[in-house]
Design a protein around this motif. Structure first.
Motif, short mmCIF file in Angstrom:
data_model
loop_
_atom_site.label_atom_id
_atom_site.label_comp_id
_atom_site.label_asym_id
_atom_site.label_seq_id
_atom_site.Cartn_x
_atom_site.Cartn_y
_atom_site.Cartn_z
N TRP A 139 0.83 -1.05 0.18
CA TRP A 139 0.14 0.05 -0.08
C TRP A 139 0.69 1.10 0.07
N LYS A 140 0.13 2.45 -0.35
CA LYS A 140 1.11 3.75 -0.47
C LYS A 140 0.21 4.80 0.29
N GLY A 141 0.99 5.59 1.10
CA GLY A 141 0.16 6.71 1.75
C GLY A 141 0.54 6.86 3.00
N THR A 142 -0.10 7.48 3.79
CA THR A 142 0.18 7.71 5.25
C THR A 142 -1.14 7.07 6.31
N LEU A 143 -0.55 6.39 7.45
CA LEU A 143 -1.55 5.67 8.15
C LEU A 143 -1.10 6.67 9.60
N ILE A 144 -2.48 6.79 10.17
CA ILE A 144 -2.31 7.63 11.30
C ILE A 144 -3.20 6.68 12.33
N LEU A 165 -3.73 18.67 17.74
CA LEU A 165 -3.57 17.26 17.09
C LEU A 165 -3.08 17.62 15.61
N ALA A 166 -3.89 18.66 15.20
CA ALA A 166 -3.82 19.07 13.86
C ALA A 166 -2.53 19.48 13.38
N ASP A 167 -1.62 19.94 14.39
CA ASP A 167 -0.15 20.19 14.02
C ASP A 167 0.85 18.98 14.01
N ILE A 353 -13.04 14.68 16.24
CA ILE A 353 -11.79 14.75 15.54
C ILE A 353 -11.74 14.96 13.92
N PRO A 354 -12.47 13.94 13.30
CA PRO A 354 -12.54 14.30 11.77
C PRO A 354 -13.28 15.89 11.56
N THR A 355 -14.23 16.09 12.29
CA THR A 355 -14.98 17.73 12.07
C THR A 355 -13.79 18.67 12.37
N ALA A 356 -12.92 18.72 13.20
CA ALA A 356 -11.91 19.40 13.47
C ALA A 356 -11.01 19.70 12.40
#
Length: 420
Positions: A139-144, A165-167, A353-356
């Motif tokens: 796979w490719k990309g970023t996992l958080i 968190l966003a930073d 979290i996703p809303t922010a």
């Protein structure tokens, strides 16, 4: 390489990870930690993420842990698990049952139990993170991988956001989460749109005038007042909410007085409201205030009532396109073990979290009840009576295939975006 191929190749390591995941689950279950006190659990997942090659951020929002794994160009996917336990005395009699006590926010010594399955969530995400790290060539990309504290208080997700968190992370394209429920183990279920209710808890204090129990004429009795309020509140859902709109209003606590022959000065009620729309939410909260004030006026209370809102949870409103994409991936992998489901009146703070972050999200459910036990209860028409639900002292998901299913669901969901 197709998404199906990537899923198969990444999940080929599941058998090797199963043993340590089960051990981690039992360990976290046996050592539960209350909201905002998840230090030991956070340390376990931070060590696991670090060993898998993630960039690890600890102490986010207090005890939250975030791992970032960058694996070339591609989309970012955030997977979330919650970590906190509840002030419940375990009654499962499992060999790894909790015997832990802790000091709560009010300074009281309380029993602690993972009565909502957050221990399972931790083990599933730890396993999915390890599998995706080990299978990075597929796979490719970023996992958080985000391990969140204090979901039960409704402020853990918000605390992580407010703590920057966003930073700490690249903005993902999507956020995904899941919860174990009292469904047949091995099942996976999704729902597009409003999936989990918004929740509001309210503490109401009404003021009367105390007196001797033999002299009620000298009192304004807050016990009678509280009883009238409880009865009148039962009409809010049935008479002020449209029949097609789902909502719940529960009075969970009424406290007044200390002795049979003393009329107290005040009474305190605690109630909980669950709604699936802002308009209905406002209607019910406004109706509660109106009814309480009117009953206090009718009783001749010497002071105005007091209202305190707390433990507020946002609506979990699954993005339609995101849910459709995950549902397609689940259908291909789980077959007839995957099914759509209806709205659930439980509540979550995941969506904060996703809303922010300004990204779409979806949140699904996995079953955790032993198949034979569930089937027998279903056949007898006794699911509500015989199947323990979340927050029960008897709730403990059967380890397998629940743990495998939750791990697989996170991997399949993530690879719906990350597959190379």
């Amino acid at each position: 390489m197709s998404s199906d191929s990537s899923v198969s190749l990444v999940l080929s390591g599941l058998e090797a990870s199963r043993s340590w995941q089960e051990d981690l689950y039992r360990d976290v279950h046996q050592h539960p930690e209350p909201s905002h006190q998840e230090k030991r659990t956070a340390g376990l997942v931070a060590d696991r993420l670090g060993g898998a090659g993630f960039e690890v951020h600890e102490g986010v929002g207090g005890t939250g842990v975030v791992g970032v794994l960058r694996n070339g160009d591609g989309p970012g996917v955030l997977l979330r698990a919650d970590m906190d336990a509840l002030p419940v005395r375990e009654a499962t009699e499992l060999p790894y049952a909790s015997k832990v006590t802790a000091t709560d926010a009010d300074g009281n010594e309380v029993p602690v139990m993972h009565a909502c399955g957050h221990d399972l969530h931790v083990a599933c995400l730890a396993g999915a993170a390890q599998l995706l790290a080990d299978g990075g060539q597929h796979w490719k990309g970023t996992l958080i991988a985000l391990f969140q504290p204090a979901e039960e208080f409704g402020d853990g997700a918000r605390g992580m956001v407010e703590n920057g968190l966003a930073d700490l992370i690249p903005t993902p394209q999507v956020a995904l989460g899941q919860h174990v429920m009292p469904l047949r183990t091995g099942r996976v279920a999704t729902h597009a749109g409003a999936a989990l209710s918004a929740a509001d808890s309210m503490r109401i204090t009404v003021h009367g005038r105390g007196a001797h129990g033999s002299m009620p004429q000298a009192a304004v009795d807050p016990v009678v007042l509280a009883a009238m309020i409880v009865v009148r509140l039962q009409t809010v859902i049935s008479r002020e909410v449209a029949p097609g709109e789902t909502a719940v209003l529960t009075v969970g606590s009424v406290q007044a007085g200390t002795k049979s022959n003393v009329i107290p000065d005040q009474a305190t009620l605690q109630l909980n409201v669950r709604t699936f729309g802002d308009s209905t939410r406002s209607t019910i909260l406004d109706a509660i205030r109106r009814i309480v004030k009117a009953e206090c006026e009718a009783s001749g209370c010497p002071e105005e009532p007091e209202f305190e809102l707390f433990d507020r949870f946002p609506l979990t409103d699954n993005d339609t396109a995101t849910t459709k994409r995950v549902a397609s991936a689940f259908g291909g992998f789980f077959g007839d073990r995957f099914e759509p489901t209806g709205q659930q009146s439980a509540s979550e703070d995941f969506s904060d979290i996703p809303t922010a972050l300004g990204v779409p999200y979806t949140y699904w459910f996995i079953g955790g009840i032993d198949a034979k036990e569930y089937d027998a209860a279903e056949k007898a028409g006794r699911i509500a009576q015989d199947i323990p639900v979340n927050h029960s002292a008897h709730f403990a998901p059967v380890i397998q295939p629940t743990l495998d299913t939750g791990t697989q669901a996170l991997v399949v969901g993530a690879l719906a975006w990350l597959a190379a």
